[in-house]
Scaffold this motif. Sequence first.
Motif, mmCIF file in Angstrom:
data_model
loop_
_atom_site.group_PDB
_atom_site.id
_atom_site.type_symbol
_atom_site.label_atom_id
_atom_site.label_comp_id
_atom_site.label_asym_id
_atom_site.label_seq_id
_atom_site.Cartn_x
_atom_site.Cartn_y
_atom_site.Cartn_z
ATOM 1 N N ASP A 147 0.834 -1.215 0.000
ATOM 2 C CA ASP A 147 0.000 0.000 0.000
ATOM 3 C C ASP A 147 0.863 1.256 0.000
ATOM 4 O O ASP A 147 0.611 2.194 -0.759
ATOM 5 C CB ASP A 147 -0.925 -0.003 1.219
ATOM 6 C CG ASP A 147 -2.248 -0.697 0.948
ATOM 7 O OD1 ASP A 147 -2.696 -0.664 -0.207
ATOM 8 O OD2 ASP A 147 -2.816 -1.272 1.891
ATOM 9 N N GLU A 148 1.896 1.278 0.844
ATOM 10 C CA GLU A 148 2.784 2.442 0.893
ATOM 11 C C GLU A 148 3.544 2.597 -0.414
ATOM 12 O O GLU A 148 3.740 3.707 -0.906
ATOM 13 C CB GLU A 148 3.764 2.283 2.057
ATOM 14 C CG GLU A 148 3.111 2.384 3.418
ATOM 15 C CD GLU A 148 4.056 1.984 4.538
ATOM 16 O OE1 GLU A 148 5.021 1.229 4.257
ATOM 17 O OE2 GLU A 148 3.829 2.403 5.681
ATOM 18 N N PHE A 149 3.977 1.470 -0.982
ATOM 19 C CA PHE A 149 4.681 1.499 -2.257
ATOM 20 C C PHE A 149 3.817 2.154 -3.328
ATOM 21 O O PHE A 149 4.270 3.017 -4.085
ATOM 22 C CB PHE A 149 5.061 0.076 -2.665
ATOM 23 C CG PHE A 149 5.531 -0.060 -4.085
ATOM 24 C CD1 PHE A 149 6.821 0.287 -4.455
ATOM 25 C CD2 PHE A 149 4.675 -0.544 -5.064
ATOM 26 C CE1 PHE A 149 7.255 0.166 -5.762
ATOM 27 C CE2 PHE A 149 5.096 -0.672 -6.376
ATOM 28 C CZ PHE A 149 6.393 -0.320 -6.723
ATOM 29 N N ARG A 150 2.559 1.746 -3.385
ATOM 30 C CA ARG A 150 1.664 2.266 -4.415
ATOM 31 C C ARG A 150 1.378 3.750 -4.199
ATOM 32 O O ARG A 150 1.337 4.526 -5.164
ATOM 33 C CB ARG A 150 0.366 1.449 -4.401
ATOM 34 C CG ARG A 150 -0.561 1.736 -5.538
ATOM 35 C CD ARG A 150 -1.433 0.559 -5.906
ATOM 36 N NE ARG A 150 -2.153 -0.017 -4.792
ATOM 37 C CZ ARG A 150 -2.933 -1.105 -4.908
ATOM 38 N NH1 ARG A 150 -3.063 -1.701 -6.072
ATOM 39 N NH2 ARG A 150 -3.555 -1.578 -3.870
ATOM 40 N N LYS A 151 1.217 4.172 -2.952
ATOM 41 C CA LYS A 151 0.912 5.577 -2.671
ATOM 42 C C LYS A 151 2.089 6.487 -2.990
ATOM 43 O O LYS A 151 1.907 7.632 -3.416
ATOM 44 C CB LYS A 151 0.516 5.732 -1.204
ATOM 45 C CG LYS A 151 -0.836 5.139 -0.856
ATOM 46 C CD LYS A 151 -1.085 5.200 0.648
ATOM 47 C CE LYS A 151 -2.396 4.530 1.021
ATOM 48 N NZ LYS A 151 -2.602 4.493 2.496
ATOM 49 N N ARG A 152 3.318 5.998 -2.765
ATOM 50 C CA ARG A 152 4.505 6.841 -2.914
ATOM 51 C C ARG A 152 5.238 6.624 -4.229
ATOM 52 O O ARG A 152 6.319 7.175 -4.435
ATOM 53 C CB ARG A 152 5.470 6.564 -1.759
ATOM 54 C CG ARG A 152 4.880 6.851 -0.389
ATOM 55 C CD ARG A 152 5.835 6.450 0.711
ATOM 56 N NE ARG A 152 5.253 6.656 2.033
ATOM 57 C CZ ARG A 152 5.866 6.327 3.170
ATOM 58 N NH1 ARG A 152 7.064 5.783 3.128
ATOM 59 N NH2 ARG A 152 5.264 6.543 4.322
ATOM 60 N N LEU A 153 4.654 5.854 -5.114
ATOM 61 C CA LEU A 153 5.338 5.499 -6.364
ATOM 62 C C LEU A 153 5.708 6.743 -7.162
ATOM 63 O O LEU A 153 4.869 7.595 -7.447
ATOM 64 C CB LEU A 153 4.429 4.593 -7.207
ATOM 65 C CG LEU A 153 5.005 4.135 -8.545
ATOM 66 C CD1 LEU A 153 6.173 3.189 -8.324
ATOM 67 C CD2 LEU A 153 3.913 3.438 -9.379
ATOM 68 N N GLY A 154 6.987 6.835 -7.521
ATOM 69 C CA GLY A 154 7.465 7.924 -8.354
ATOM 70 C C GLY A 154 7.934 7.412 -9.707
ATOM 71 O O GLY A 154 8.048 6.200 -9.922
ATOM 72 N N PRO A 155 8.245 8.312 -10.624
ATOM 73 C CA PRO A 155 8.600 7.886 -11.986
ATOM 74 C C PRO A 155 9.888 7.073 -12.045
ATOM 75 O O PRO A 155 9.978 6.126 -12.823
ATOM 76 C CB PRO A 155 8.722 9.205 -12.751
ATOM 77 C CG PRO A 155 8.946 10.249 -11.703
ATOM 78 C CD PRO A 155 8.196 9.782 -10.502
ATOM 79 N N LEU A 156 10.889 7.433 -11.252
ATOM 80 C CA LEU A 156 12.151 6.702 -11.305
ATOM 81 C C LEU A 156 11.956 5.247 -10.895
ATOM 82 O O LEU A 156 12.453 4.332 -11.549
ATOM 83 C CB LEU A 156 13.187 7.375 -10.400
ATOM 84 C CG LEU A 156 14.605 6.777 -10.431
ATOM 85 C CD1 LEU A 156 15.224 6.923 -11.815
ATOM 86 C CD2 LEU A 156 15.487 7.452 -9.380
ATOM 87 N N THR A 157 11.203 5.015 -9.826
ATOM 88 C CA THR A 157 10.906 3.649 -9.387
ATOM 89 C C THR A 157 10.173 2.889 -10.476
ATOM 90 O O THR A 157 10.515 1.742 -10.790
ATOM 91 C CB THR A 157 10.057 3.670 -8.106
ATOM 92 O OG1 THR A 157 10.739 4.402 -7.095
ATOM 93 C CG2 THR A 157 9.799 2.259 -7.614
ATOM 94 N N ALA A 158 9.159 3.519 -11.060
ATOM 95 C CA ALA A 158 8.349 2.847 -12.080
ATOM 96 C C ALA A 158 9.167 2.498 -13.315
ATOM 97 O O ALA A 158 9.040 1.401 -13.864
ATOM 98 C CB ALA A 158 7.164 3.728 -12.466
#
Length: 273
Positions: free
Chosen positions: A254-265
């Motif tokens: 849940d935290e991963f999805r909420k804080r997802l940024g472009p570099l991670t993606a």
Amino acid sequence: MEYRERPPHPALRPFVRTYWTLSGPSANSAPEPVLPDGSTELIVHRARPFLRHTVERGNERQSPLLFVGQMRAPVILEPDGEAEVVAIRFRPQGAFALLGCPQDRLADEIADVAGLGLSWLTVAVRRAEEAPTAAAALDQLEAALLRRLEARPPRCDERVGAALGLITRAGGDVRVEHAAVFAGTSRRHLERLFVEQIGVGPKLFARLLRFQAAAARLVAEPNLPLVAVSGDGGYFDQSHMIRDFLTFAGSSPDEFRKRLGPLTAWMIGKDLA
């Protein structure tokens, strides 16, 4: 910033997953996790290298010429200023096959290329750093790998390749004993081969494969219930998947999805074979 991928030369496809570039201004950027994905990378910062955030050292500027070993935890990076990165993302056996470096010595390391003791590679990354364009930089790196391939037969153990194929086809949901029998060796010997040639053992590699697939699905389908992601991804239950996210992403799903940024993606891999 703009992220792009480019396929490798056909002769290098057994060893290289993709070439990639990242370029553009990084105004208002924030630290983001780059997740472990079962592969290693050769990275050339042609502009300002990124900052790396660690508990031990705080914020530290990276070297411009890097080899990223097999990681078992997220790497927290922050673009700082204008970025122009060119990189090679190897297949799991690719770096060992082409470079000849035992990968267990480089696991969890982000090393300066000069420290690897490979003069031909040091020359190649410096030429890539000085090339007039990102495309020309990738051409320099590819030419060096092709010369290496011609001059030195790649070191690839077929037993590791067989086990990798089985683990990949199963989406990471396979017992190490089964993979060893399939590869025609013992579990202990397969584990030694994996650690040397890939950087992690087959069990951990299978976990990374399964985790990456789950993370990629969260990126592609942000509204999908977590129970569906864990059930379809070969996890025993949702808590099993959460444990992997805490280990490999440093946060819950849940935290991963909420804080997802472009570099991670951008850096989430979809093809570990």
